[in-house]
Scaffold this motif. Sequence first.
Motif, PDB file in Angstrom:
ATOM      1  N   ASN A 221    -112.097  -7.500  27.705  1.00 28.52           N
ATOM      2  CA  ASN A 221    -112.414  -6.727  26.500  1.00 28.52           C
ATOM      3  C   ASN A 221    -112.323  -7.553  25.212  1.00 28.52           C
ATOM      4  O   ASN A 221    -112.367  -6.980  24.121  1.00 28.52           O
ATOM      5  CB  ASN A 221    -111.472  -5.523  26.397  1.00 28.52           C
ATOM      6  N   GLU A 222    -112.207  -8.872  25.354  1.00 24.48           N
ATOM      7  CA  GLU A 222    -112.172  -9.739  24.178  1.00 24.48           C
ATOM      8  C   GLU A 222    -113.611 -10.060  23.760  1.00 24.48           C
ATOM      9  O   GLU A 222    -114.327 -10.788  24.457  1.00 24.48           O
ATOM     10  CB  GLU A 222    -111.414 -11.044  24.496  1.00 24.48           C
TER      11      GLU A 222
ATOM     12  N   THR B 189    -115.124 -11.919  21.444  1.00 22.90           N
ATOM     13  CA  THR B 189    -115.519 -13.306  21.201  1.00 22.90           C
ATOM     14  C   THR B 189    -115.653 -14.065  22.508  1.00 22.90           C
ATOM     15  O   THR B 189    -116.584 -14.857  22.703  1.00 22.90           O
ATOM     16  CB  THR B 189    -114.496 -14.007  20.294  1.00 22.90           C
ATOM     17  N   LEU B 190    -114.730 -13.816  23.429  1.00 23.93           N
ATOM     18  CA  LEU B 190    -114.784 -14.489  24.730  1.00 23.93           C
ATOM     19  C   LEU B 190    -116.032 -14.082  25.501  1.00 23.93           C
ATOM     20  O   LEU B 190    -116.680 -14.918  26.155  1.00 23.93           O
ATOM     21  CB  LEU B 190    -113.527 -14.140  25.534  1.00 23.93           C
ATOM     22  N   LEU B 191    -116.407 -12.814  25.413  1.00 17.08           N
ATOM     23  CA  LEU B 191    -117.572 -12.328  26.145  1.00 17.08           C
ATOM     24  C   LEU B 191    -118.881 -12.926  25.631  1.00 17.08           C
ATOM     25  O   LEU B 191    -119.895 -12.890  26.335  1.00 17.08           O
ATOM     26  CB  LEU B 191    -117.631 -10.795  26.070  1.00 17.08           C
ATOM     27  N   GLU B 192    -118.853 -13.490  24.428  1.00 19.66           N
ATOM     28  CA  GLU B 192    -120.053 -14.157  23.923  1.00 19.66           C
ATOM     29  C   GLU B 192    -120.322 -15.459  24.670  1.00 19.66           C
ATOM     30  O   GLU B 192    -121.455 -15.943  24.703  1.00 19.66           O
ATOM     31  CB  GLU B 192    -119.893 -14.454  22.429  1.00 19.66           C
ATOM     32  N   PHE B 193    -119.278 -16.021  25.273  1.00 18.02           N
ATOM     33  CA  PHE B 193    -119.420 -17.287  25.995  1.00 18.02           C
ATOM     34  C   PHE B 193    -119.447 -17.098  27.510  1.00 18.02           C
ATOM     35  O   PHE B 193    -120.153 -17.807  28.220  1.00 18.02           O
ATOM     36  CB  PHE B 193    -118.260 -18.222  25.623  1.00 18.02           C
ATOM     37  N   VAL B 194    -118.640 -16.151  27.996  1.00 16.30           N
ATOM     38  CA  VAL B 194    -118.550 -15.937  29.442  1.00 16.30           C
ATOM     39  C   VAL B 194    -118.642 -14.443  29.727  1.00 16.30           C
ATOM     40  O   VAL B 194    -117.844 -13.651  29.203  1.00 16.30           O
ATOM     41  CB  VAL B 194    -117.214 -16.478  30.007  1.00 16.30           C
ATOM     42  N   ASP B 195    -119.594 -14.045  30.554  1.00 21.01           N
ATOM     43  CA  ASP B 195    -119.748 -12.646  30.926  1.00 21.01           C
ATOM     44  C   ASP B 195    -118.887 -12.371  32.152  1.00 21.01           C
ATOM     45  O   ASP B 195    -119.344 -12.461  33.295  1.00 21.01           O
ATOM     46  CB  ASP B 195    -121.218 -12.319  31.209  1.00 21.01           C
ATOM     47  N   LEU B 196    -117.621 -12.046  31.897  1.00 16.99           N
ATOM     48  CA  LEU B 196    -116.685 -11.842  32.998  1.00 16.99           C
ATOM     49  C   LEU B 196    -116.927 -10.540  33.744  1.00 16.99           C
ATOM     50  O   LEU B 196    -116.475 -10.374  34.878  1.00 16.99           O
ATOM     51  CB  LEU B 196    -115.247 -11.846  32.463  1.00 16.99           C
ATOM     52  N   ARG B 197    -117.673  -9.642  33.144  1.00 14.85           N
ATOM     53  CA  ARG B 197    -117.878  -8.348  33.787  1.00 14.85           C
ATOM     54  C   ARG B 197    -118.675  -8.477  35.092  1.00 14.85           C
ATOM     55  O   ARG B 197    -118.512  -7.682  36.003  1.00 14.85           O
ATOM     56  CB  ARG B 197    -118.573  -7.396  32.819  1.00 14.85           C
ATOM     57  N   GLN B 198    -119.507  -9.496  35.138  1.00 14.64           N
ATOM     58  CA  GLN B 198    -120.289  -9.683  36.372  1.00 14.64           C
ATOM     59  C   GLN B 198    -119.385 -10.093  37.533  1.00 14.64           C
ATOM     60  O   GLN B 198    -119.646  -9.758  38.688  1.00 14.64           O
ATOM     61  CB  GLN B 198    -121.375 -10.741  36.152  1.00 14.64           C
ATOM     62  N   PHE B 199    -118.274 -10.820  37.191  1.00 15.13           N
ATOM     63  CA  PHE B 199    -117.340 -11.198  38.253  1.00 15.13           C
ATOM     64  C   PHE B 199    -116.461 -10.024  38.665  1.00 15.13           C
ATOM     65  O   PHE B 199    -116.013  -9.940  39.800  1.00 15.13           O
ATOM     66  CB  PHE B 199    -116.447 -12.358  37.781  1.00 15.13           C
ATOM     67  N   ALA B 200    -116.224  -9.120  37.712  1.00 14.19           N
ATOM     68  CA  ALA B 200    -115.368  -7.973  38.019  1.00 14.19           C
ATOM     69  C   ALA B 200    -115.978  -7.087  39.096  1.00 14.19           C
ATOM     70  O   ALA B 200    -115.268  -6.400  39.821  1.00 14.19           O
ATOM     71  CB  ALA B 200    -115.122  -7.161  36.751  1.00 14.19           C
ATOM     72  N   ALA B 201    -117.284  -7.117  39.215  1.00 10.17           N
ATOM     73  CA  ALA B 201    -117.966  -6.273  40.200  1.00 10.17           C
ATOM     74  C   ALA B 201    -118.148  -6.987  41.538  1.00 10.17           C
ATOM     75  O   ALA B 201    -118.618  -6.404  42.500  1.00 10.17           O
ATOM     76  CB  ALA B 201    -119.335  -5.857  39.663  1.00 10.17           C
TER      77      ALA B 201
END
Length: 401
Positions: free
Chosen positions: A315-316, A318-330
Amino acid sequence: MPTESTFLLAGLFLLLVAAGWALGRFGERDEQDEVAPPINTDYLKGLNFLLNEQTDQALEHFLKMVRVDDKTIETHFALGSLFRRRGEVDRAIRIHQNIIARPDLAAEQRDLALLSLAKDYLRAGLLDRAEKMFVRLAEGSRHQVEALERLCRIYEQEREWQRAIDCSQKLEILSGKSLALQIAHYYCELAEKSALAKDYPAARAFVKKAQSGRPRTFRGALTRANIARETGDFKLALKLYHRVMDESNYLITEALPRMVDIHREEGTVEQLQKTLQAMLDKLPESGKDVAYTAIVNNIGGIAVIDDCVEHYMLNEPTLLEFVDLRQFAAGDDGARKMALDRVRAALSKMAAATPRYQCHECGFSSQRLLWQCPSCKNWETQRPFTRVQFDTLLQRSAATA
């Protein structure tokens, strides 16, 4: 080419010329109304020294030429103050010493000269000489309050905490202003010094004084907890750390790592998880503080803390602008854990290179918690960041690109 400060001094000399002319033209005259004397050519000689960047010669000429009397003493004070502001404290010292040397100097003017000379010494880093002057002024001059305030700063710089306490208590009486927080921190400094020397009874006594009859400082509770931890009283230490976190979210960054160390040493991590979960249920917003603390201190392997870190990363913005971690969460658990662990390790490394605390009064930032801000000198004004400072990292990257 003459500098700006040279022109300031030259302007001061021109002011002297004008003042001398005015006194001669409009001052007291005898019954025969004598003609005003011409402008002394020595003024022009001093001005010539200044315009030719011969400041030392100008100063010598000025001190010899201008007698310290009621008509020139204010000019001497102005010139001394100007030299101090320019950082030329040796010249300021000579001027103020020249004033003090006058045998018929009025008491009020002498005190002002002593105060000016003390400030010169302070600016020059001659703390012992400045201290003697301020002590003298603090004994009953009209500058007593300012002298005590300056002495407190000197004792803080010299880490003479008992003297700082005595000085602050006198200042409270004279100024009518409460310095309770400041004095409490002085006692905490003495407590930490005693604990470092393994004199734990003295350390406990100083903490008690810090919190006796004064508004509570969170530093006192944290210091008491640290003493309990160092003396092996883990039960009391954990109780105090838990109390600190309950009463002050910003000290989670200081208390939580110590709690983790104790619970791991005692083999009671499950108890820590229950404690933290209860705190998060009561104060959900403290999750970001737990996450940030875990990241900057590289704390992992505790489920409730890991959950806070994961929630923070997902949910950060600024971080999500560089790395889309949500794709790994799924994805599958293995790939998800590997991705999150890599990002978390990178964040810990990044956080180690950026400030962790910032003063909310002046903005000064630092890697560790400083109870007194080195910039504005206020006590207990630093607060931890609650997120990794990506902006600082991006600015550094742009500067080195």
